[in-house]
Each structure stands twice: as C-alpha cells, then as structure tokens.
Motif scaffolding. Structure first.
Motif, short mmCIF file in Angstrom:
data_model
loop_
_atom_site.label_atom_id
_atom_site.label_comp_id
_atom_site.label_asym_id
_atom_site.label_seq_id
_atom_site.Cartn_x
_atom_site.Cartn_y
_atom_site.Cartn_z
N ASN A 42 0.82 -1.21 0.00
CA ASN A 42 0.00 0.00 0.00
C ASN A 42 0.85 1.26 0.00
O ASN A 42 0.47 2.28 -0.58
N ILE A 43 2.01 1.22 0.64
CA ILE A 43 2.94 2.34 0.55
C ILE A 43 3.39 2.52 -0.90
O ILE A 43 3.42 3.63 -1.44
N ALA A 44 3.77 1.41 -1.54
CA ALA A 44 4.23 1.48 -2.93
C ALA A 44 3.13 1.97 -3.86
O ALA A 44 3.39 2.71 -4.82
N LEU A 45 1.89 1.58 -3.59
CA LEU A 45 0.76 1.95 -4.45
C LEU A 45 0.33 3.39 -4.22
O LEU A 45 0.10 4.13 -5.18
N ILE A 46 0.21 3.80 -2.96
CA ILE A 46 -0.40 5.08 -2.63
C ILE A 46 0.63 6.19 -2.41
O ILE A 46 0.38 7.35 -2.71
#
Length: 391
Positions: A57-61
């Motif tokens: 989610n860090i990588a995505l958002i």
C-alpha cells in the motif's frame, strides 16, 4: 457463524458510537484488530501478511516514500498498531498528504474486511471489545457503513466468480513454463516470468498492476485450469527498514528504564535550567527551542513526559498541545505547561487543548520533582552517559 452475525457486531459498534478496539480471532490463530472512534472505523491491524499489506500500500499510494530510509526501533514493531504509527509519523512529517493518508486507511480497511468475510466461512471467529487503545484519526467523508457495504459486495462478487475457496493471499507460480511459451507472445511470457514466480500474492499483483484483485485472479484462472500455473501459500515478508541504533535508541525513551523528558521552550536559559534539574536525577533530556521543529523531533524521540511553554513565536503552546493529542502515541503522554501566569483562563484553555498539569516559572526543583514523581514511575539506577540533547 455467517457473515450476517459478523456484520451485526460491526453495526452495533456504530450504533453505540464505540471508542476502542474490536479484537477478532479465528481458530487458525489469525487475529484482527479494528479501531473505532465515535462508532467509525479508523484503522485495522493484524490479519494475514500484515507486512506485505503495509509495503504494497505504501508502494501503491505513496510511491515517493523510500521504504529503506524509514527509521524503526525494535519496540515500535511490538506495538499492535505499529503500521498506523508509521503512517501517522509520515503524515505529521509532511512526507505524505492527507489524501494519501486517507486512501491508505481506506485500502487497509477494505482488505481486512474482505479477509474476514472469507474467513468467517471457513473458521469459527470470536471477538471482544477493549478500550485499552484509542486512535482518533477520522476519515473525511467515508463512513463505516460504506466499508461494510463494500465488504458484502466484494465477497459476493468473489463467491459468484467461483473463488470462495481461493484466498487473495495465495501466490501464483509457473508450473509449466514451456507450455506457456507456446501459447503467448514473448512480451506476455516475460511478464509472467517476472511476476508469476511465487513471490507475489494476488493482493500484491493487483497493487502492482493497479487493478482489482478479482480481475487479476480471473485473468490467471485459464492458466491455472490448464495446469500451466498454480497457487501456493507463501509467508509474510520481513520489513526492510533501517533500525535506529545507539544514540537514537537512547533518545527513544526508557532504554534500561531511563526516562526521557522533553522541553519545548524558545528560551535557551529555561531549557538549560530544566536540563540541569532533570539530568541530575539520572533522567535524559531533550531541549527544543524552535517550536516549528517540535513535532518531528518528538515523534522520533518519543519522550515519556513533555514540558511545554505557552507563549512562543509563530506556534504557541496551545497549538502544539492540540497537535500532540491528535497523534496516537501522545494521547496519554503527560504534557506539563510552563507558565508565568496564575490566570485561571490560561489554565482552563490549556486543559481544553489537552494539557495534563502546570508548573509555574521560575521552576523550583522541589515542584519539578513532584511533577515527575506524580506522572512517572521512577527508580534509581546508574544514569547513562550523554543525558541531554538540544535542538
């Protein structure tokens, strides 16, 4: 047990405007914790593959965040809501925006609720309500009712697609690469080779491809049915985060039972007076003269008690106190106001903003020790070296 019973428990928390944690366990040993504020979900921890979930989610958002440069102490990861604290720290350091913060919370809650919808059909669940932890972040316009409706819709779509027995935490891996090479062009084959290798779960792949997990899973089913690929179970990943060592560890607070005291006061003289008194008692001390730098320094060092001046340039003590009380780690940290005034109005106003107690200037050591004894369980041990830092 069925999904309706679980939804009824979630809805009861909404109706009661519950503040606290809903702790859920299954018979396989998995645990989830859903945090409520005034009946609205604000975070969820635990579940299956919590490290994978946070990293993807860090990588995505928040793609600009360099995971390898984040600082994490051993004691941080032991806190149940470590993932929320990391996210909250990034926000208060202005490394991520309010929108990114909210999107991260929404994505986390959606994944956790979907997992529970699946788990309730294959395992017995038990739960309890506890109020030992309160998280106060509130999402902009997204309500818990919307999360629960999305939970039902996602699970219904997943089941109708014939995937009820398949978990998004499974990882696809190529079983017959030569057979795949005969069916697809080289570009598709290379993509399969790069992604369908047993290292990424279906959740991970959906995030990498920025697609719905159902769409990604359906696209792989023909290859699964032909025996070209298969789903396997994988473990969670390790967090590749630099751990704070030595000096920063000492700054973090109770290393070897030593307490860390912080003072935010634009007066260097006041800070030095407190420093001398505090360190003479074997406690550690951080002096912060620039109020604009206070939050990031406090978030990194996590002091056990904070002295705070009311009257400072640019940012006053009321504002800093209020900001600290909106950070989960500092909701219960004693904040002692330094004041030259005996005015009732100032004291009442400071209490409204979250102050714990007051101490008058000039500070007398007897009164200072009384405050420290009142709010800290102090013990006498040999003090460490390097007891004080200034910013």
């Amino acid at each position: 047990m069925n999904l309706d019973i679980l939804l009824r428990e979630f809805n009861q928390c909404i109706q009661l405007q519950y503040n606290g944690k809903l702790h859920i366990k299954d018979t396989a040993g998995n645990e989830w914790a859903f945090y409520y504020h005034l009946g609205q979900m604000v975070w969820a921890t635990g579940g299956i593959h919590p490290h994978r979930r946070w990293l993807r989610n860090i990588a995505l958002i928040c793609p600009k965040i360099d995971i390898n440069k984040l600082l994490l102490r051993d004691e941080d990861i032991l806190i149940d809501y470590w993932d929320y604290l990391l996210l909250e720290n990034l926000y208060h350091r202005q490394e991520i925006t309010q929108t990114q913060f909210n999107d991260f919370v929404v994505k986390t809650l959606e994944e956790q609720l979907f997992d529970l919808a699946q788990q309730v059909n294959i395992s017995n669940l038990s739960w309890e309500l506890t109020q030992d932890t309160l998280l106060t972040a509130i999402l902009g316009s997204t309500s818990t009712n919307m999360f629960l409706q999305e939970m039902q819709n996602s699970w219904e779509n997943w089941s109708q697609a014939g995937l009820a027995s398949f978990s998004p935490h499974l990882s696809p891996v190529l079983k017959q690469p030569e057979k795949l090479r005969q069916l697809v062009n080289m570009t598709v084959y290379k993509n399969f080779e790069r992604l369908i290798n047993g290292k990424h779960t279906l959740w991970d792949l959906a995030a990498k491809m920025q697609q719905n997990v159902l769409a990604v899973t359906n696209s792989l089913r023909p290859f699964i049915n032909k025996g070209i690929a298969e789903f396997i179970e994988v473990s969670d990943v390790e967090l590749s985060i630099i751990k704070v060592r030595q000096k920063a560890e000492v700054k973090s607070g109770k290393k070897n039972n030593y307490y860390l005291i912080a003072c935010i006061d634009d007066s260097l003289q006041m800070s030095k007076i407190l420093e001398k008194m505090v360190t003479s008692e074997g406690m550690m001390f951080i002096g912060i003269q620039d109020p604009l730098q206070a939050l990031p320094i406090l978030i990194e060092s996590k002091p056990d008690l904070i002295f705070l001046d009311l009257i400072m340039p640019v940012v006053n003590g009321y504002q800093i106190c209020e900001q600290l009380r909106h950070i989960s780690f500092f909701t219960k940290t004693p904040i002692i106001i330094l004041t030259s005034s005996d005015g009732v109005f100032d004291r009442v106003r400071a209490k409204v903003f979250g102050a714990t107690d007051f101490i008058n200037k000039p500070v007398e050591k007897e009164r200072l020790m009384g405050i420290l004894d009142k709010y800290l369980q102090r013990n006498e041990t040999q003090p460490p070296q390097n007891l004080a830092w200034s910013y």
